[in-house]
Design an enzyme around this catalytic site. Structure first.
Site, short mmCIF file in Angstrom:
data_model
loop_
_atom_site.label_atom_id
_atom_site.label_comp_id
_atom_site.label_asym_id
_atom_site.label_seq_id
_atom_site.Cartn_x
_atom_site.Cartn_y
_atom_site.Cartn_z
N ARG A 170 -35.72 9.89 -13.74
CA ARG A 170 -36.31 9.26 -14.93
C ARG A 170 -36.51 10.29 -16.03
O ARG A 170 -36.33 10.04 -17.21
CB ARG A 170 -37.64 8.56 -14.58
CG ARG A 170 -38.37 8.06 -15.83
CD ARG A 170 -39.36 6.91 -15.60
NE ARG A 170 -40.06 6.94 -14.33
CZ ARG A 170 -41.04 7.79 -14.00
NH1 ARG A 170 -41.44 8.71 -14.88
NH2 ARG A 170 -41.60 7.73 -12.82
N TYR A 178 -30.71 -7.55 -37.37
CA TYR A 178 -30.33 -8.08 -36.05
C TYR A 178 -31.46 -8.99 -35.56
O TYR A 178 -32.65 -8.62 -35.64
CB TYR A 178 -30.12 -6.91 -35.09
CG TYR A 178 -29.94 -7.35 -33.66
CD1 TYR A 178 -28.81 -8.07 -33.28
CD2 TYR A 178 -30.89 -7.08 -32.69
CE1 TYR A 178 -28.65 -8.50 -31.99
CE2 TYR A 178 -30.73 -7.50 -31.38
CZ TYR A 178 -29.61 -8.21 -31.04
OH TYR A 178 -29.45 -8.63 -29.75
N ASP A 204 -30.63 1.99 -38.08
CA ASP A 204 -29.84 1.41 -36.99
C ASP A 204 -28.38 1.51 -37.43
O ASP A 204 -27.93 0.81 -38.33
CB ASP A 204 -30.27 -0.06 -36.79
CG ASP A 204 -29.48 -0.76 -35.68
OD1 ASP A 204 -28.35 -0.32 -35.37
OD2 ASP A 204 -29.99 -1.76 -35.14
N LYS A 258 -22.46 -1.75 -28.20
CA LYS A 258 -21.45 -2.23 -29.15
C LYS A 258 -20.33 -1.19 -29.29
O LYS A 258 -19.63 -0.94 -28.34
CB LYS A 258 -22.14 -2.57 -30.47
CG LYS A 258 -23.46 -3.35 -30.31
CD LYS A 258 -23.28 -4.74 -29.73
CE LYS A 258 -24.58 -5.41 -29.33
NZ LYS A 258 -25.61 -5.50 -30.36
C1 LIG Z 1 -27.03 -5.69 -30.39
C2 LIG Z 1 -27.82 -5.00 -31.43
C3 LIG Z 1 -29.09 -4.48 -31.14
C4 LIG Z 1 -29.75 -4.65 -29.78
O1 LIG Z 1 -29.06 -3.92 -28.81
P1 LIG Z 1 -28.98 -4.32 -27.24
O2 LIG Z 1 -28.12 -3.26 -26.69
O3 LIG Z 1 -28.38 -5.70 -27.19
O4 LIG Z 1 -30.37 -4.31 -26.72
C5 LIG Z 1 -29.77 -3.81 -32.14
N1 LIG Z 1 -29.23 -3.66 -33.37
C6 LIG Z 1 -28.02 -4.16 -33.69
C7 LIG Z 1 -27.47 -3.96 -35.06
C8 LIG Z 1 -27.28 -4.85 -32.74
O5 LIG Z 1 -26.08 -5.36 -33.05
#
Ligand SMILES: *Cc1c(COP(=O)(O)O)cnc(C)c1O
Length: 364
Positions: A50, A102, A172, A197
Site C-alpha cells: 500500500r 465530467y 484534469d 482513458k
Molecule cells: C472518466 C473520467 C474521470 C473519472 O475517471 P475514472 O477512471 O472513471 O474513475 C475523470 N475525469 C474525466 C475527464 C474522465 O473522462
C-alpha cells in the site's frame, strides 16, 4: 527517468531497465504485498505494497516524467485521484470549477458541497472564472478541453491570475494528455488523469494519476493515499506502463482520424453543430433531429455504443443518459449540454470505415 529526454522517448522507454537484479528489460510484475527487512531497524525502501510497490514505483516515475513533474502517484481510478487531490484542502475551502465537467466529478463535488465540506462556484467561460476569482478562493479546478462541450481554457493565464489570489490550480488532463498539453509547464500546481482513458488506451485498466512538482503537496497527497489506500494494484500498474508506451502513436492516429470524421460531420446534412478543437480524439456533435438518436446508436457497427473514451476502438456516447446523467437536466441544458448532443471517442481504426459507418447511420 531523465526529464530532459523528449516525450516520445520517455513513453517508448516506459519502465525499461528498472530491475538491476536481473537486467529484465521491462518492469517485472511484483505481486508481493510485503518485503523482508534485511535486519532490525532497516528497510530496503519497500515495506508494504500500500505504501510502495516496485511495479507501481516504476509506473509513477514514467507518469511524473510525461507531465514534466517531480512526483507522481498512481491511484485505483480517476475518481480516486480527484478525491485524493481534494483531501489535502481543509474543510470549508472554496473552489471555482469549470461548469462543463465530467459527470462523476460533478456528482462528487455536489455531494461534498451538500455535506458542507467545500464550497463550489461554477464558471462557463474564462471571463466568469476570472470574475469569481477573489482572495477567498483556495482552488481553481479546470478540465480543458471541457467534457463534452470541448471548450478550451488558457491554463497559463488562469494559473497566473489564480496564484496572484493565493489559489492552487488543479487540471484534469484526461482529454488532451501530455501529448497536447502539459499543465505543470504552464503553471498549474497539480495535474490529474483518469488513466483509464488515453494513458491506458485499451479499455482494460481502471486507473488514476496525479502529478506535481510541489514537494509539500506531494508529501501530503502521499500521506493521505497511504492512509486511505486507493492505490493502483501491481497488475494494473503493469498494464498501464504497457499502454503508455504507445500513447504518442495512438494520439497521433486518433487525431488524424478525428480530423477526418469532424470534417465529414461538418458537411453532413443531419448534423447541426460539430464541437472539435482541432486536436485529440474527442468530438461532440449535435444532430438536427433528436429523434434519430436511437436509430443512430442502434445502427452503428464500427463504433461501439458505450461509455468511456480514449481507447484504440471508437466509441459513441450519449452523455444525457450515460456519462452526464447525474447532472440535473435543467442544469445541463442551461450550459448547452442538450439532448441532441452525442460524443465520439475516435480510435485508431481506418478513418474511412468510421466515416462510412456514421454516414450510413445518419442517412435514414
Ligand atoms: C472518466 C473520467 C474521470 C473519472 O475517471 P475514472 O477512471 O472513471 O474513475 C475523470 N475525469 C474525466 C475527464 C474522465 O473522462
Amino acid at each position: 527517468m531523465d526529464k530532459k529526454l523528449q516525450l516520445d522517448t520517455i513513453l517508448a522507454h516506459a519502465g525499461i531497465k528498472t530491475d538491476e537484479a536481473t537486467g529484465a528489460l521491462t518492469t517485472p510484475l511484483h505481486f508481493s504485498t510485503t518485503y523482508q527487512h534485511p535486519e532490525f531497524g532497516k528497510s530496503i525502501g519497500y515495506d508494504y505494497t500500500r505504501t510502495k510497490n516496485p511495479t507501481r514505483s516504476s509506473l509513477e516515475k514514467t507518469l511524473a516524467a510525461i507531465e514534466s513533474a517531480d512526483y507522481a502517484l498512481a491511484t485505483s481510478s480517476g475518481m480516486s485521484a480527484i478525491v485524493l487531490a481534494f483531501s489535502v484542502f481543509p474543510v470549508g475551502s472554496r473552489v471555482i470549477a469549470v461548469r462543463d465537467l465530467y459527470g462523476g466529478s460533478f456528482r462528487w463535488f455536489h455531494q461534498v458541497e451538500q455535506e458542507g465540506r467545500f464550497h463550489f462556484t461554477y464558471a462557463n467561460t474564462e471571463e466568469e472564472l476570472l470574475a469569481a476569482l477573489t482572495e477567498d478562493i483556495d482552488v481553481v479546478y479546470l478540465e480543458t478541453p471541457t467534457n463534452p462541450l470541448m471548450l478550451e481554457f488558457d491554463v497559463a493565464f488562469i494559473a497566473e491570475k489564480a496564484h496572484a489570489k493565493g489559489a492552487k490550480v488543479i487540471v484534469d488532463n484526461t482529454f488532451y494528455t501530455p501529448i497536447y498539453q502539459r499543465p505543470l509547464e504552464n503553471g498549474a500546481d497539480l495535474v490529474l488523469h483518469s488513466a483509464t482513458k488515453y494513458l491506458g488506451g485499451h479499455n482494460d485498466v481502471l486507473a488514476g494519476a496525479l502529478m506535481t512538482s510541489d514537494k509539500e503537496l506531494y508529501e501530503n497527497l502521499f500521506y493521505n493515499l497511504n492512509t486511505t489506500g486507493a492505490v493502483l494494484s501491481p497488475f494494473d500498474s503493469y498494464l498501464l506502463l504497457r499502454g503508455l508506451k504507445t500513447l504518442s502513436l495512438r494520439m497521433e492516429r486518433s487525431t488524424k482520424n478525428a480530423q477526418a470524421v469532424a470534417a465529414f460531420l461538418k458537411d453532413s446534412p443531419a448534423v447541426k453543430e460539430v464541437l472539435y478543437p482541432g486536436k485529440g480524439g474527442m468530438i461532440s456533435f449535435k444532430v438536427k433531429n433528436e429523434a434519430v438518436i436511437p436509430h443512430l446508436l442502434n445502427t452503428l457497427k464500427v463504433f461501439t455504443f458505450a461509455e468511456s473514451l480514449g481507447g484504440v476502438e471508437s466509441l459513441i456516447t450519449y452523455p444525457a443518459t450515460q456519462t452526464h446523467a447525474d447532472i440535473p437536466a435543467e442544469v445541463r441544458k442551461s450550459y448547452g449540454l442538450t439532448d441532441d448532443l452525442l460524443r465520439l471517442s475516435i480510435g485508431i481504426e481506418d478513418s474511412q470505415d468510421l466515416i462510412t459507418d456514421l454516414k450510413f447511420a445518419l442517412e435514414v
